[in-house]
Design a protein around this motif. Structure first.
Motif, PDB file in Angstrom:
ATOM      1  N   LEU A  76       1.027  -1.083   0.086  1.00 10.58           N
ATOM      2  CA  LEU A  76       0.093  -0.020  -0.097  1.00 10.58           C
ATOM      3  C   LEU A  76       0.752   1.161  -0.027  1.00 10.58           C
ATOM      4  N   GLU A  77       1.916   1.342   0.802  1.00 10.63           N
ATOM      5  CA  GLU A  77       2.586   2.490   0.959  1.00 10.63           C
ATOM      6  C   GLU A  77       3.574   2.834  -0.356  1.00 10.63           C
ATOM      7  N   ALA A  82       4.095   5.937  -5.165  1.00 11.08           N
ATOM      8  CA  ALA A  82       4.245   6.127  -6.784  1.00 11.08           C
ATOM      9  C   ALA A  82       3.213   6.838  -7.248  1.00 11.08           C
ATOM     10  N   LYS A  83       1.825   6.909  -6.764  1.00 11.52           N
ATOM     11  CA  LYS A  83       1.035   7.964  -7.057  1.00 11.52           C
ATOM     12  C   LYS A  83       0.973   9.430  -6.642  1.00 11.52           C
ATOM     13  N   GLY A  84       2.260   9.562  -5.892  1.00 12.61           N
ATOM     14  CA  GLY A  84       2.321  10.775  -5.392  1.00 12.61           C
ATOM     15  C   GLY A  84       1.436  11.509  -4.361  1.00 12.61           C
ATOM     16  N   LYS A  85       0.578  10.511  -3.674  1.00 13.49           N
ATOM     17  CA  LYS A  85      -0.221  10.808  -2.710  1.00 13.49           C
ATOM     18  C   LYS A  85       0.378  10.758  -1.321  1.00 13.49           C
ATOM     19  N   LEU A  88      -1.735  10.936   2.018  1.00 12.27           N
ATOM     20  CA  LEU A  88      -2.372   9.650   2.485  1.00 12.27           C
ATOM     21  C   LEU A  88      -1.062   8.865   3.181  1.00 12.27           C
ATOM     22  N   LEU A  89      -0.180   8.804   2.338  1.00 12.32           N
ATOM     23  CA  LEU A  89       1.159   8.055   2.618  1.00 12.32           C
ATOM     24  C   LEU A  89       1.446   8.451   4.155  1.00 12.32           C
ATOM     25  N   SER A  90       1.399   9.706   4.528  1.00 12.47           N
ATOM     26  CA  SER A  90       1.930  10.171   5.834  1.00 12.47           C
ATOM     27  C   SER A  90       0.887   9.548   6.815  1.00 12.47           C
ATOM     28  N   GLU A  91      -0.349   9.624   6.717  1.00 12.91           N
ATOM     29  CA  GLU A  91      -1.312   9.193   7.410  1.00 12.91           C
ATOM     30  C   GLU A  91      -1.167   7.683   7.722  1.00 12.91           C
TER      31      GLU A  91
END
Length: 296
Positions: A76-77, A82-85, A88-91
């Motif tokens: 998931l990370e 890869a999608k520049g999110k 959301l990654l930080s959360e």
């Protein structure tokens, strides 16, 4: 002499969550979300703010989702990165606890909160520790547990708040000795007294800093109110032995997420704190209020 740091916290999460059936038939109650964060995340974030480094979960059968939630999710990370999110990654990363920081012990009999805390005794050792009940979500500028840690000078300390008389029988209640600022020294604790028998309106809320002696008290604590081993009985023994028990009147708003009404109230409060949700939700709530007023 510097006071001893509080670095370990116990999270009793073995309950079945029957008030939230059928949802809790397949997921732990602690995974139910306030907006997009589960109840347990609020407790963990509060503990981290207070300087807790070791997290001990007292669980039971069917709670494996809690272990998965705090584990890393590499696939998931990677996709989020890869999608520049990045937000959301930080959360997602905030919901991951480092290896070795979290431990799980089983409470294989439903014998009450005191028994749940006692189950963690070998991981706690001989040092003061915190206990956080995830059902109690407390919104405050400085987390409730950090307020307590900052005020703690030894002995045992319980979070406390004033409750209305008609609700007093639902709580453990403090018999107050002296009151200095937000800290009160305690003569005694009464579990779920009637309104007439309550020694005060200052009730114990689900945050504790406990002396390791409380664990030794639990070794010999029999069943109390409700036929369960009550944590308040083991704390009351500390008062009898004059080892010092204090209440801390925390600053903040507490939501009882063990009840459906409290859970819904906490959800609304958390949503209204979010910039991207506030206006739309407030408009909806106002429209519902207008409809109800018109119907009356």
């Amino acid at each position: 002499m510097s006071k001893q740091r509080i670095t370990k916290a116990v999270f009793p999460v073995a309950g079945m969550g029957t008030r939230f059936l059928p949802a809790t038939k397949s997921i732990p109650k602690e995974i139910l979300t306030l907006v997009d964060r589960p109840l347990i995340q609020y407790a963990i974030d509060e503990a981290r703010e207070a300087g807790i480094e070791e997290f001990i979960f007292v669980t039971s059968r069917g709670k494996s989702a809690l272990e998965d939630y705090f584990d890393a999710a590499p696939e998931l990370e990677s996709k989020l990165a890869a999608k520049g999110k990045t937000e959301l990654l930080s959360e997602v990363e905030k919901a991951t606890l480092p290896s070795g920081a979290i431990a799980y012990v089983r409470q294989n009999q439903a014998l009450g909160l005191g028994h749940a805390v006692w189950c963690a005794r070998r991981l706690i050792g001989d040092e003061p520790f915190a206990v956080l009940l995830p059902d109690d979500v407390i919104k405050s500028d400085v987390s409730c547990l950090k307020q307590m840690v900052d005020a703690y000078e030894g002995g045992s300390m319980v979070a406390a708040m004033e409750v209305p008389n008609h609700k007093i029988s639902s709580y453990g209640v403090l018999d107050i000795n002296t009151h200095v600022g937000n800290v009160v020294s305690v003569n005694g604790m009464v579990e779920k007294p009637s309104r007439e028998e309550a020694p005060s309106n200052l009730a114990v809320i689900g945050r504790y800093i406990l002396s390791p002696q409380v664990l030794r008290n639990l070794d010999s604590t029999g069943t109390g109110a409700g036929g369960e081993i009550q944590l308040t009985d083991a704390i009351a023994k500390e008062i009898e032995d004059q080892r010092g028990v204090f209440g801390y009147k925390f600053q903040g708003t507490r939501f009882d997420c063990g009840s459906k009404a409290g859970f819904l109230q906490a959800t609304v409060a958390c949503a209204l704190e979010r910039d991207e949700l506030r206006d739309e939700l407030m408009e909806y709530l106002q429209s519902m209020l207008m409809l109800r007023t018109a119907a009356e």
